[in-house]
Design a protein around this motif. Sequence first.
Motif, short mmCIF file in Angstrom:
data_model
loop_
_atom_site.label_atom_id
_atom_site.label_comp_id
_atom_site.label_asym_id
_atom_site.label_seq_id
_atom_site.Cartn_x
_atom_site.Cartn_y
_atom_site.Cartn_z
N VAL A 1 0.84 -1.20 0.00
CA VAL A 1 0.00 0.00 0.00
C VAL A 1 0.87 1.25 0.00
O VAL A 1 2.04 1.21 0.39
CB VAL A 1 -0.97 0.01 1.21
N LYS A 2 0.27 2.33 -0.41
CA LYS A 2 0.97 3.61 -0.47
C LYS A 2 1.39 4.01 0.94
O LYS A 2 0.57 4.02 1.86
CB LYS A 2 0.04 4.66 -1.06
N PRO A 3 2.67 4.34 1.13
CA PRO A 3 3.14 4.76 2.46
C PRO A 3 2.39 6.01 2.92
O PRO A 3 2.16 6.93 2.13
CB PRO A 3 4.62 5.06 2.25
N THR A 4 2.02 6.03 4.18
CA THR A 4 1.27 7.17 4.71
C THR A 4 1.93 7.82 5.91
O THR A 4 1.59 8.93 6.27
CB THR A 4 -0.15 6.74 5.12
N ASN A 5 2.87 7.14 6.53
CA ASN A 5 3.50 7.67 7.74
C ASN A 5 4.67 8.57 7.36
O ASN A 5 5.79 8.11 7.17
CB ASN A 5 3.94 6.52 8.64
N SER A 6 4.40 9.86 7.26
CA SER A 6 5.45 10.80 6.84
C SER A 6 6.48 11.04 7.92
O SER A 6 7.48 11.71 7.67
CB SER A 6 4.82 12.13 6.41
N ALA A 7 6.27 10.50 9.10
CA ALA A 7 7.22 10.69 10.20
C ALA A 7 8.41 9.73 10.09
O ALA A 7 9.42 9.93 10.75
CB ALA A 7 6.53 10.51 11.53
N THR A 8 8.29 8.71 9.25
CA THR A 8 9.39 7.75 9.14
C THR A 8 10.56 8.36 8.39
O THR A 8 10.41 9.27 7.58
CB THR A 8 8.95 6.45 8.44
N ASN B 1 12.53 7.07 6.04
CA ASN B 1 12.63 6.79 4.61
C ASN B 1 11.34 7.07 3.86
O ASN B 1 11.14 6.55 2.77
CB ASN B 1 13.01 5.31 4.40
N TYR B 2 10.47 7.87 4.42
CA TYR B 2 9.16 8.11 3.82
C TYR B 2 9.25 8.58 2.37
O TYR B 2 8.58 8.03 1.50
CB TYR B 2 8.37 9.12 4.66
N ALA B 3 10.06 9.58 2.10
CA ALA B 3 10.15 10.14 0.75
C ALA B 3 10.60 9.08 -0.25
O ALA B 3 10.04 8.96 -1.34
CB ALA B 3 11.09 11.33 0.72
N LYS B 4 11.59 8.29 0.14
CA LYS B 4 12.10 7.24 -0.75
C LYS B 4 11.06 6.14 -0.94
O LYS B 4 10.84 5.67 -2.06
CB LYS B 4 13.39 6.67 -0.19
N GLU B 5 10.40 5.73 0.14
CA GLU B 5 9.37 4.69 0.05
C GLU B 5 8.20 5.15 -0.81
O GLU B 5 7.68 4.40 -1.63
CB GLU B 5 8.87 4.31 1.44
N LEU B 6 7.80 6.41 -0.64
CA LEU B 6 6.70 6.96 -1.42
C LEU B 6 7.07 7.03 -2.90
O LEU B 6 6.27 6.65 -3.76
CB LEU B 6 6.32 8.35 -0.91
N GLU B 7 8.27 7.46 -3.19
CA GLU B 7 8.71 7.54 -4.59
C GLU B 7 8.75 6.15 -5.22
O GLU B 7 8.28 5.96 -6.34
CB GLU B 7 10.09 8.20 -4.68
#
Length: 102
Positions: free
Chosen positions: A10-17, A19-25
């Motif tokens: 699923v699309k990553p939603t936890n922006s506090a992590t 690696n969020y930006a990399k996971e989302l990309e």
Amino acid sequence: MWGYVSGTFVKPTNSATENYAKELETWEVNNSKIITWINNSVSQSIGVQLAKYDSASQVWEHLKRLYVQSNFAKQYQLEIDIRALQQHSMSIQEFYSAMTNL
């Protein structure tokens, strides 16, 4: 890639992590890739219907709703045929073969 289609990834939603930006990309690139594959595999008229969906799993669910059919009539007929099959004068092997064919 099936995880994107099945909804496991699923699309990553936890922006506090961290690696969020990399996971989302990564998710967005792979999701877009799969949607493109699906669009390239269907006719243009079907592809137009798919444009409103944002994820590969949504696209897949839409296609599944449209094209998956349960075949209750065939199942019912098969059950009738199996129940109606009787050995009568057939040998065990012939009866087994007839049952296996059904």
